[in-house]
Design a protein around this motif. Structure first.
Motif, PDB file in Angstrom:
ATOM      1  N   GLU A 462      42.827  21.726  48.017  1.00 58.79           N
ATOM      2  CA  GLU A 462      42.016  21.845  49.237  1.00 58.79           C
ATOM      3  C   GLU A 462      42.124  23.251  49.813  1.00 58.79           C
ATOM      4  OE1 GLU A 462      41.644  20.074  53.793  1.00 58.79           O
ATOM      5  OE2 GLU A 462      43.364  19.530  52.530  1.00 58.79           O
ATOM      6  N   GLU A 463      43.343  23.787  49.865  1.00 57.52           N
ATOM      7  CA  GLU A 463      43.537  25.123  50.427  1.00 57.52           C
ATOM      8  C   GLU A 463      42.839  26.199  49.607  1.00 57.52           C
ATOM      9  OE1 GLU A 463      47.960  24.321  52.447  1.00 57.52           O
ATOM     10  OE2 GLU A 463      47.772  25.099  50.403  1.00 57.52           O
ATOM     11  N   LYS A 464      42.796  26.017  48.289  1.00 62.42           N
ATOM     12  CA  LYS A 464      42.175  27.020  47.421  1.00 62.42           C
ATOM     13  C   LYS A 464      40.706  27.236  47.743  1.00 62.42           C
ATOM     14  CE  LYS A 464      45.306  26.350  43.486  1.00 62.42           C
ATOM     15  NZ  LYS A 464      45.444  25.851  42.097  1.00 62.42           N
ATOM     16  N   GLN A 465      40.049  26.216  48.307  1.00 63.97           N
ATOM     17  CA  GLN A 465      38.625  26.336  48.618  1.00 63.97           C
ATOM     18  C   GLN A 465      38.365  27.358  49.719  1.00 63.97           C
ATOM     19  OE1 GLN A 465      36.651  24.640  46.490  1.00 63.97           O
ATOM     20  NE2 GLN A 465      38.650  24.026  45.654  1.00 63.97           N
ATOM     21  N   TYR A 466      39.398  27.699  50.487  1.00 63.59           N
ATOM     22  CA  TYR A 466      39.229  28.655  51.581  1.00 63.59           C
ATOM     23  C   TYR A 466      39.330  30.111  51.115  1.00 63.59           C
ATOM     24  CZ  TYR A 466      39.547  24.752  54.882  1.00 63.59           C
ATOM     25  OH  TYR A 466      39.307  23.597  55.584  1.00 63.59           O
ATOM     26  N   ILE A 467      39.741  30.329  49.871  1.00 66.07           N
ATOM     27  CA  ILE A 467      39.687  31.693  49.312  1.00 66.07           C
ATOM     28  C   ILE A 467      38.260  31.904  48.823  1.00 66.07           C
ATOM     29  CG2 ILE A 467      40.563  33.306  47.577  1.00 66.07           C
ATOM     30  CD1 ILE A 467      42.728  32.595  49.496  1.00 66.07           C
ATOM     31  N   ILE A 468      37.481  32.699  49.561  1.00 63.20           N
ATOM     32  CA  ILE A 468      36.050  32.791  49.255  1.00 63.20           C
ATOM     33  C   ILE A 468      35.686  34.034  48.446  1.00 63.20           C
ATOM     34  CG2 ILE A 468      35.404  31.408  51.249  1.00 63.20           C
ATOM     35  CD1 ILE A 468      34.541  34.049  52.626  1.00 63.20           C
ATOM     36  N   GLY A 469      36.674  34.903  48.181  1.00 62.42           N
ATOM     37  CA  GLY A 469      36.336  36.070  47.382  1.00 62.42           C
ATOM     38  C   GLY A 469      37.405  37.132  47.382  1.00 62.42           C
ATOM     39  N   ALA A 470      37.059  38.271  46.804  1.00 62.43           N
ATOM     40  CA  ALA A 470      37.984  39.405  46.685  1.00 62.43           C
ATOM     41  C   ALA A 470      37.192  40.690  46.903  1.00 62.43           C
ATOM     42  CB  ALA A 470      38.658  39.412  45.315  1.00 62.43           C
ATOM     43  N   GLN A 471      37.906  41.736  47.307  1.00 63.81           N
ATOM     44  CA  GLN A 471      37.247  43.000  47.624  1.00 63.81           C
ATOM     45  C   GLN A 471      38.142  44.179  47.279  1.00 63.81           C
ATOM     46  OE1 GLN A 471      34.816  43.653  51.287  1.00 63.81           O
ATOM     47  NE2 GLN A 471      36.500  44.970  51.916  1.00 63.81           N
ATOM     48  N   GLY A 472      37.531  45.233  46.752  1.00 58.71           N
ATOM     49  CA  GLY A 472      38.205  46.509  46.575  1.00 58.71           C
ATOM     50  C   GLY A 472      37.891  47.423  47.746  1.00 58.71           C
ATOM     51  N   CYS A 473      38.781  48.382  48.011  1.00 58.45           N
ATOM     52  CA  CYS A 473      38.603  49.283  49.156  1.00 58.45           C
ATOM     53  C   CYS A 473      38.870  50.725  48.759  1.00 58.45           C
ATOM     54  CB  CYS A 473      39.552  48.916  50.295  1.00 58.45           C
ATOM     55  SG  CYS A 473      39.264  47.294  51.022  1.00 58.45           S
ATOM     56  N   ILE A 474      38.096  51.635  49.341  1.00 65.33           N
ATOM     57  CA  ILE A 474      38.353  53.060  49.185  1.00 65.33           C
ATOM     58  C   ILE A 474      38.461  53.654  50.582  1.00 65.33           C
ATOM     59  CG2 ILE A 474      35.920  53.780  49.009  1.00 65.33           C
ATOM     60  CD1 ILE A 474      38.379  55.190  46.604  1.00 65.33           C
ATOM     61  N   TRP A 475      39.655  54.150  50.912  1.00 63.05           N
ATOM     62  CA  TRP A 475      39.903  54.831  52.182  1.00 63.05           C
ATOM     63  C   TRP A 475      39.858  56.334  51.923  1.00 63.05           C
ATOM     64  CZ3 TRP A 475      39.775  51.754  56.303  1.00 63.05           C
ATOM     65  CH2 TRP A 475      40.017  50.387  56.107  1.00 63.05           C
ATOM     66  N   THR A 476      39.363  57.107  52.888  1.00 62.70           N
ATOM     67  CA  THR A 476      38.978  58.476  52.560  1.00 62.70           C
ATOM     68  C   THR A 476      39.789  59.549  53.286  1.00 62.70           C
ATOM     69  OG1 THR A 476      37.199  58.432  54.218  1.00 62.70           O
ATOM     70  CG2 THR A 476      36.634  57.757  51.970  1.00 62.70           C
ATOM     71  N   GLU A 477      41.041  59.241  53.663  1.00 60.30           N
ATOM     72  CA  GLU A 477      41.859  60.312  54.236  1.00 60.30           C
ATOM     73  C   GLU A 477      41.903  61.523  53.311  1.00 60.30           C
ATOM     74  OE1 GLU A 477      43.867  56.527  55.902  1.00 60.30           O
ATOM     75  OE2 GLU A 477      42.758  57.141  54.125  1.00 60.30           O
ATOM     76  N   TRP A 478      42.130  61.283  52.039  1.00 59.01           N
ATOM     77  CA  TRP A 478      42.277  62.368  51.072  1.00 59.01           C
ATOM     78  C   TRP A 478      41.088  62.436  50.121  1.00 59.01           C
ATOM     79  CZ3 TRP A 478      46.059  64.779  53.294  1.00 59.01           C
ATOM     80  CH2 TRP A 478      47.094  64.060  53.896  1.00 59.01           C
ATOM     81  N   THR A 479      40.012  61.751  50.478  1.00 54.42           N
ATOM     82  CA  THR A 479      38.825  61.693  49.624  1.00 54.42           C
ATOM     83  C   THR A 479      37.701  62.443  50.318  1.00 54.42           C
ATOM     84  OG1 THR A 479      39.535  59.524  48.830  1.00 54.42           O
ATOM     85  CG2 THR A 479      37.264  60.148  48.367  1.00 54.42           C
ATOM     86  N   ARG A 480      37.495  63.680  49.912  1.00 49.99           N
ATOM     87  CA  ARG A 480      36.561  64.554  50.614  1.00 49.99           C
ATOM     88  C   ARG A 480      35.193  64.639  49.956  1.00 49.99           C
ATOM     89  NH1 ARG A 480      38.968  68.571  53.706  1.00 49.99           N
ATOM     90  NH2 ARG A 480      37.591  70.184  52.870  1.00 49.99           N
ATOM     91  N   ASP A 481      35.077  64.189  48.702  1.00 48.87           N
ATOM     92  CA  ASP A 481      33.814  64.384  47.996  1.00 48.87           C
ATOM     93  C   ASP A 481      33.586  63.268  46.982  1.00 48.87           C
ATOM     94  OD1 ASP A 481      35.374  65.035  45.680  1.00 48.87           O
ATOM     95  OD2 ASP A 481      35.517  67.094  46.395  1.00 48.87           O
ATOM     96  N   SER A 482      32.392  63.259  46.403  1.00 44.86           N
ATOM     97  CA  SER A 482      32.027  62.207  45.460  1.00 44.86           C
ATOM     98  C   SER A 482      32.855  62.277  44.185  1.00 44.86           C
ATOM     99  CB  SER A 482      30.538  62.302  45.122  1.00 44.86           C
ATOM    100  OG  SER A 482      30.242  63.549  44.508  1.00 44.86           O
TER     101      SER A 482
END
Length: 768
Positions: A462-482
């Motif tokens: 029952e609890e597993k049904q509440y996990i609806i997905g997953a996501q990757g993240c990119i934070w840009t403190e040190w990411t200045r360009d493409s």
């Protein structure tokens, strides 16, 4: 005769331009479809200039999808094919919606030599089907080959409804044109949510018409920190924001590709840009400055100020006018309560609400829950759902909130046990901009992402049904360009997509690596700046404990030819060819390259250092911290030393207990010294050993102490480093050695977390 001659010339010209061979792709793409049956007995479907893409008349979404497919064919083959509503059975790719397909995002793909039929449970399902066609189509542009798709059947659907990727534009602004390229990248990987992190301490990036100063003032910082260690700054002001019309343009561009844009306005913390624009919204009234450094800052929206709450509601109402997303992300992370504890307005609001400290939540955390719940009412009144980071758990969840679990998978587990939906995005696996994890190279970097399982075995069905997905993240403190952005994202986004789309029973990392070259060909064709270390050799070292040797393997994702050296010299194509497992029992500097027709890879390097207990059985007598167990005792005797990255798998971390290891040397030996290699990183509460004790035994049961020493607690200002702690004693003969290290009992008063437990990290132990 002249016309006949011209016709013959045209025929000869066309014949000369017709590909003389064909390249056949593979329906097993990334992400791996749920069911693939390839029919190798039938000829493949060959794409040529006469191929037509057929879609139902009057269906604008399928018309657009047909045009996308035509653009993918042009991209891969250089051919221009036509889209039509006319019935055509041969040399055709026929698109349709079939309501008999139960999964709305599912599709059925049937490929014969004569035609391709692609039906989706909805228009979105058809779109994911053309992504599979795209990725199963060999890139043959500028080659003398025709692109062919193998005959077969694909039945496919996504595992999770929510498949997300987040880009932070608060720390660094990226133009609309580049965000569109990112959205195309998401579409290629079957990702259906673009989480747009729009506001930060260091910059406010979205136009809010009721509060124009947010972009007039809050979108520009005077300079940017470049390097923590040297305190070097780029003195160029950094600025940029998106008008509401530009944001709507992004929303439509994404929607055309069946991607929903989720806006995030991070509340009530990470608000320095807003406070600099409207200082009356803070607890102290300012003045405030937009920070040019990274981190968490004590000044946040005033939790007891009605103007601050009104501001948050006004902003979100304008956000909801721009973004039709079912989810509105309001952050809720990293909100220090330092100002709230001292603020008369916050304390008055706490008294008014009757908030008290509880065993789980202090009253300031409960004030944040109140603030978020009030904001949540505005969101729910507009028929939307509130989404936030897992710190929302600290004061108790607001009604209806969905949680993104970033600090660890535990937040998601706690969330679903409260019967709230959770999206798994833990920093340890799915933060692609984390410098620590970016030091993990090649296929190991991919494996770290690929092997993450969003649904814990701890949960009930029952609890597993509440996990609806997953996501990757990119934070840009040190990411200045493409360039940096894409290097961090790719090809790990491919591994992420298989977490999100493919059922676990159909996942296989080796199979994933075998399917990867076809996707890399698309990356190359599109000009993506993906990580080139994927082409490097992975060197695996496994202890053969009974033999006291190191078993060494060389791996490449595409089974390329590998050449190596063991003496530290640089390998080349004339160096020893790897044909079988190596077995080493002495120090070695292993270097290897992969040799391919298109060129050699960079050099991969590994050093093995032997002592009397290297590659010998080691037993941990206490449990390490569950996040830093890795290979357990064998990690400490494998002859491999770590660097300053304590998450690399080379270090075993102990928290609140003393490392206690027994090593069986398998025969009596004379020994006279021992050591442990430790990591010092005071900022992350990783302290060195404060003592070392050596015990020996002939039978592995009864031990006696032969040496011990005390080691001073780290002093304030100690820099991050690796330290070897050694102890010598009179020569003694024994079979079993027990090494016990004392951990710093409590963090000292000078530390930011005085009185808390300290970590002790060990990468190697030794006896001489």
């Amino acid at each position: 005769m002249q016309w006949a001659g011209l016709g013959m010339w045209v025929a000869l010209t066309l014949s000369a331009c017709t590909p003389t061979k064909r390249e056949v792709g593979n329906l097993n793409v990334i992400p791996q479809p749920q069911e693939v049956v390839q029919n190798f007995q039938e000829n493949p479907f060959v794409i040529h200039s006469g191929t037509k893409i057929v879609y139902p008349a009057g269906n604008e979404k399928l018309e657009r999808t047909a045009e996308f497919l035509a653009s993918y064919i042009k991209e891969a083959t250089g051919l221009t094919v036509q889209c039509t509503t006319e019935n055509k059975e041969s040399d055709a790719i026929i698109l349709s919606v079939d309501t008999a397909i139960k999964q709305k995002e599912g599709y059925r793909l049937e490929v014969t030599s004569n035609n391709i039929r692609l039906a989706g449970g909805s228009e979105a399902g058809v779109f994911y089907g053309i992504q599979t066609l795209h990725k199963s189509m060999p890139v043959t542009k500028d080659r003398e080959s025709a692109s062919a798709i193998p005959a077969g059947i694909v039945n496919d659907y996504p595992r999770f409804d929510y498949r997300g990727f987040m880009v932070d534009v608060g720390r660094h602004y990226f133009p609309v044109s580049y965000l569109k390229q990112i959205i195309d990248m998401l579409a290629l990987h079957n990702i259906n949510y673009f989480h747009w992190h729009l506001t930060e301490d260091q910059g406010w990036r979205i136009e809010i018409k009721k509060y124009p100063k947010l972009t007039e003032i809050g979108s520009t910082r005077p300079r940017t920190l470049m390097d923590w260690s040297t305190r070097e700054y780029d003195e160029t002001p950094h600025s940029g924001f998106y008008t509401q019309e530009e944001a709507k343009e992004i929303v439509k561009y994404a929607a055309d590709r069946f991607i929903t844009v989720i806006p995030e306005v991070d509340l009530p913390g990470h608000m320095m840009a807003a406070l600099a624009s409207y200082p009356e919204l803070g607890c102290t009234g300012g003045p405030y400055e937009i920070p040019c450094e990274w981190g968490v800052f004590p000044d946040v929206l005033c939790g007891g100020n009605t103007k601050a709450l009104e501001f948050a509601k006004d902003v979100l109402n304008e956000i909801m006018d721009i973004f039709p997303s079912p989810y509105i992300h309001i952050g809720g992370d990293e909100c220090p309560k330092v100002r709230w504890k001292e603020c008369p307005k916050c304390q008055a609001k706490i008294r008014e609400l009757g908030l008290k400290d509880t065993p789980k939540h202090n009253k300031e955390n409960r004030l944040q829950t109140y603030f978020m719940a009030e904001v949540g009412k505005v969101i729910s009144e507009r028929g939307r759902k509130m989404l936030g980071w897992d710190e929302m758990l600290e004061g108790g969840l607001a009604p209806g909130a969905t949680v993104m679990s970033w600090t660890s998978p535990r937040g998601g587990i706690e969330t679903v046990r409260l019967h709230h939906n959770a999206i798994m995005t833990p920093i340890q696996y799915l933060y692609f901009s984390n410098p620590t994890y970016n030091r993990i190279k090649g296929t190991k970097s991919l494996e770290r992402v690929y092997t993450f399982e969003p649904v814990s075995d701890e949960l009930t069905e029952e609890e597993k049904q509440y996990i609806i997905g997953a996501q990757g993240c990119i934070w840009t403190e040190w990411t200045r360009d493409s360039l940096k952005m894409e290097w961090q994202i790719l090809p790990r986004m491919a591994a992420l997509s298989e977490i999100q789309w493919t059922e676990p029973a159909h996942k296989d990392f080796d199979g994933f690596l075998n399917r990867l070259p076809a996707l890399l060909a698309i990356y190359k064709d599109r000009g993506y700046d993906f990580r080139q270390d994927i082409y490097d050799v992975t060197i695996q070292v496994v202890p053969e404990e009974q033999e006291g040797k190191a078993k060494v393997f060389f791996l490449t994702f595409d089974n390329a030819e590998v050449h190596y050296t063991l003496d530290g010299s640089e390998p080349n194509a004339q160096s020893s060819l790897y044909t079988d497992t190596l077995h080493l029992d002495k120090d070695a500097v292993i270097q290897a390259i992969a040799v391919r027709p298109q060129g050699n890879s960079s050099i991969s390097k590994e050093e093995i250092h032997f002592n009397a207990v290297t590659m010998k059985p080691a037993t941990l007598n206490v449990e390490p911290h569950k996040s830093y167990t890795f290979q357990g005792g064998s990690t400490l005797t494998d002859g491999l030393y770590g660097d300053l990255n304590y998450r690399s798998g080379r270090w075993v971390g102990f928290y609140g207990n003393n490392p206690d290891i027994t090593i069986d040397m398998q025969e009596p030996k004379e020994i006279s010294s021992a050591f442990i290699n430790t990591l010092l990183n005071p900022g992350d509460a990783i302290f060195g050993a404060t003592g070392l004790k050596i015990e020996i035994s002939d039978d592995g049961k009864v031990f006696r102490e032969i040496a011990s020493k005390k080691i001073p607690v780290l002093e304030k200002g100690t820099k991050m480093q690796i330290r070897k702690e050694e102890i010598s004693f009179d020569k003694v003969k024994t079979r079993y050695v027990r090494i016990i290290a004392e951990t710093t009992s409590k963090l000292p008063a000078w530390h930011s977390m005085p009185g808390k437990n300290a970590f002790l990290f060990v990468d190697e132990i030794g006896v001489e």
